[in-house]
Scaffold this active site. Structure first.
Site, short mmCIF file in Angstrom:
data_model
loop_
_atom_site.label_atom_id
_atom_site.label_comp_id
_atom_site.label_asym_id
_atom_site.label_seq_id
_atom_site.Cartn_x
_atom_site.Cartn_y
_atom_site.Cartn_z
N ALA A 127 0.97 -1.26 0.18
CA ALA A 127 0.06 0.09 0.07
C ALA A 127 0.67 1.30 0.07
CB ALA A 127 -1.03 -0.08 1.21
N ARG A 143 -5.04 0.18 -9.11
CA ARG A 143 -5.47 -0.91 -8.17
C ARG A 143 -6.39 -0.30 -7.25
NH1 ARG A 143 -0.98 -4.39 -5.40
NH2 ARG A 143 -2.77 -5.96 -5.51
N ASP A 190 -4.01 -2.58 3.78
CA ASP A 190 -4.15 -2.12 2.63
C ASP A 190 -5.06 -0.77 2.73
OD1 ASP A 190 -2.95 -4.68 1.54
OD2 ASP A 190 -2.74 -3.27 0.11
N ASN A 228 -6.51 -6.58 4.07
CA ASN A 228 -5.23 -6.99 3.71
C ASN A 228 -5.03 -8.04 2.83
OD1 ASN A 228 -2.05 -6.45 4.32
ND2 ASN A 228 -2.34 -8.33 5.32
N LYS A 229 -3.95 -8.61 2.48
CA LYS A 229 -3.74 -9.66 1.47
C LYS A 229 -4.59 -10.69 1.77
CE LYS A 229 -1.89 -9.75 -1.56
NZ LYS A 229 -2.66 -9.44 -2.69
O1 MRU Z 1 -1.12 -7.15 -3.57
P1 MRU Z 1 -0.01 -6.64 -2.66
O2 MRU Z 1 1.39 -7.52 -2.69
O3 MRU Z 1 0.09 -5.40 -3.07
O4 MRU Z 1 -0.50 -6.90 -1.12
C1 MRU Z 1 0.17 -6.16 -0.33
C2 MRU Z 1 -0.40 -6.43 1.29
O5 MRU Z 1 -1.50 -7.10 1.36
C3 MRU Z 1 0.45 -5.95 2.27
O6 MRU Z 1 0.41 -6.58 3.35
C4 MRU Z 1 -0.21 -4.25 2.49
O7 MRU Z 1 -0.23 -3.60 1.33
C5 MRU Z 1 0.49 -3.69 3.53
S1 MRU Z 1 2.28 -3.07 2.92
C6 MRU Z 1 3.15 -2.47 4.34
#
Ligand code: MRU
Length: 344
Positions: A50, A89, A236, A246-247
């Site tokens: 993020a 995104r 995120d 989050n992911k």
């Molecule tokens: O799809 P991504 O790799 O962009 O997903 C990232 C995540 O889910 C991270 O945990 C989140 O962005 C936090 S980053 C400090």
């Protein structure tokens, strides 16, 4: 110190970024010179996480005006490119916040073309410098949670690769190490794109923090055996009530943590909070190509014609989160410490 991306040169410069799709096999930089290439890099996750895509978006605004001198043309280019960058995104709110911050700067100024471009670059560099500071503050705020001999689980990658600085969740681990604590990190591999196995493991190995990668579906077994005593992940987008996107797979980990009485923390800067949303139900969840689900094992193990879904994020309800580790300390809803005046 790993730097996910940086601006090179003056207002006619470009962005140099680590191509995260190639890690850990190859450490190679991409040189990005125009907004279309920046958008493509964000979409295919060459730059991801993020805060990092927030920084990338701000630099993308600078790339949109490359070579222009006339103020009308500079503004027209920004009017055309900023909405496209903003839409690259949907889930991480840092991307939207940073595009909006660049937009406000443009709207508030009556500078000449070159002056405006210098201001935009200055702002984008400040966004990265501020994020670097936020990461350090998050690390300091959360370090005491990691106990000597502790086993901490994290999901996806919330480290230097995901931010403009040294990370959010991983910053907590770096700070704990600096404080002299010895502990082990368990990194979920994080299907389908393996950010945990490829990126978190790479970062922590470089930092000499012991790390063990597990398949996502091995987490329950470790919790059941009492082998995890803390969970820290990034986010995120965090809604006003604390629900955190989050992911994909983070919610599953939070359920396991709750069942086994293990504290679950979200580490995120104020720039990841979205006070315009009441709850996590309003957070848009990115759905990515089904190809990513089978690509990891080479030729498809999924029979032809079978439907595949690939939601990239999930939402962990606030009730499952013990605390939100931010630059203002470990805080609780309604987050008065970081809430903008207008929404207090
Ligand atoms: O799809 P991504 O790799 O962009 O997903 C990232 C995540 O889910 C991270 O945990 C989140 O962005 C936090 S980053 C400090």
């Amino acid at each position: 110190m790993i730097e996910a991306l940086r601006w090179v040169g003056d207002r006619d410069g470009h962005v140099s970024m680590i191509d995260q799709t190639r890690l850990p096999d190859v450490l190679i930089d991409l040189e990005i010179t125009n907004p279309d290439d920046m958008i493509a890099a964000i979409r295919r996750l060459s730059v991801r996480g993020a805060p990092a895509i927030g920084v990338a978006a701000a630099y993308g605004a600078c790339l949109a005006t490359r070579g222009l001198t006339d103020a009308v043309e500079v503004r027209a280019a920004l009017d055309r490119e900023l909405p496209k960058i903003r839409d690259s995104r949907p889930t991480a709110v840092n991307l939207h916040h940073m595009v909006d911050r660049m937009r406000r700067l443009i709207d508030a100024s009556d500078l000449t073309g070159c002056e405006l471009r210098d201001r935009l670059l200055q702002e984008a560099c400040s966004i990265q410098a501020e994020d670097r500071e936020l990461c350090l503050m998050i690390g300091r705020a959360g370090a005491a949670l990691v106990k000597d001999g502790g086993r901490v689980l994290t999901h996806c990658n919330a480290g230097a690769l995901a931010t403009g600085g040294q990370g959010t969740a991983l910053s907590v681990f770096y700070a704990a190490k600096d404080a002299g604590r010895r502990f082990e990190v368990v990194a979920d591999e994080t299907r389908p794109l393996l950010q945990g196995a490829r990126l978190t493991a790479w970062e922590l190995q470089k930092a000499e923090i012991p790390v063990t990668v597990i398949c996502d579906n091995a987490a329950g077994h470790l919790f059941a055996r009492g082998e995890i005593d803390l969970v820290v992940t990034g986010a995120d987008r965090v809604a006003s009530n604390g629900d955190a996107a989050n992911k994909i797979g983070t919610y599953t980990v939070a359920c396991l943590a709750q069942l086994h009485n293990v504290p679950f923390y979200i580490a995120a800067p104020s720039t990841t909070f979205d006070f315009s949303l009441a709850t996590g139900a309003e957070i848009p969840i990115e759905e990515r190509s089904g190809d990513e689900v089978w690509r990891v094992s080479g030729s498809g193990p999924i029979p032809d014609g079978v439907k595949v879904r690939n939601p990239a994020f999930d939402v962990t309800p606030a009730s499952m989160v013990k605390g939100w580790i931010t630059e203002k300390g470990i805080i609780q809803p309604p987050f008065a410490e970081i809430r903008p005046e207008a929404t207090r």
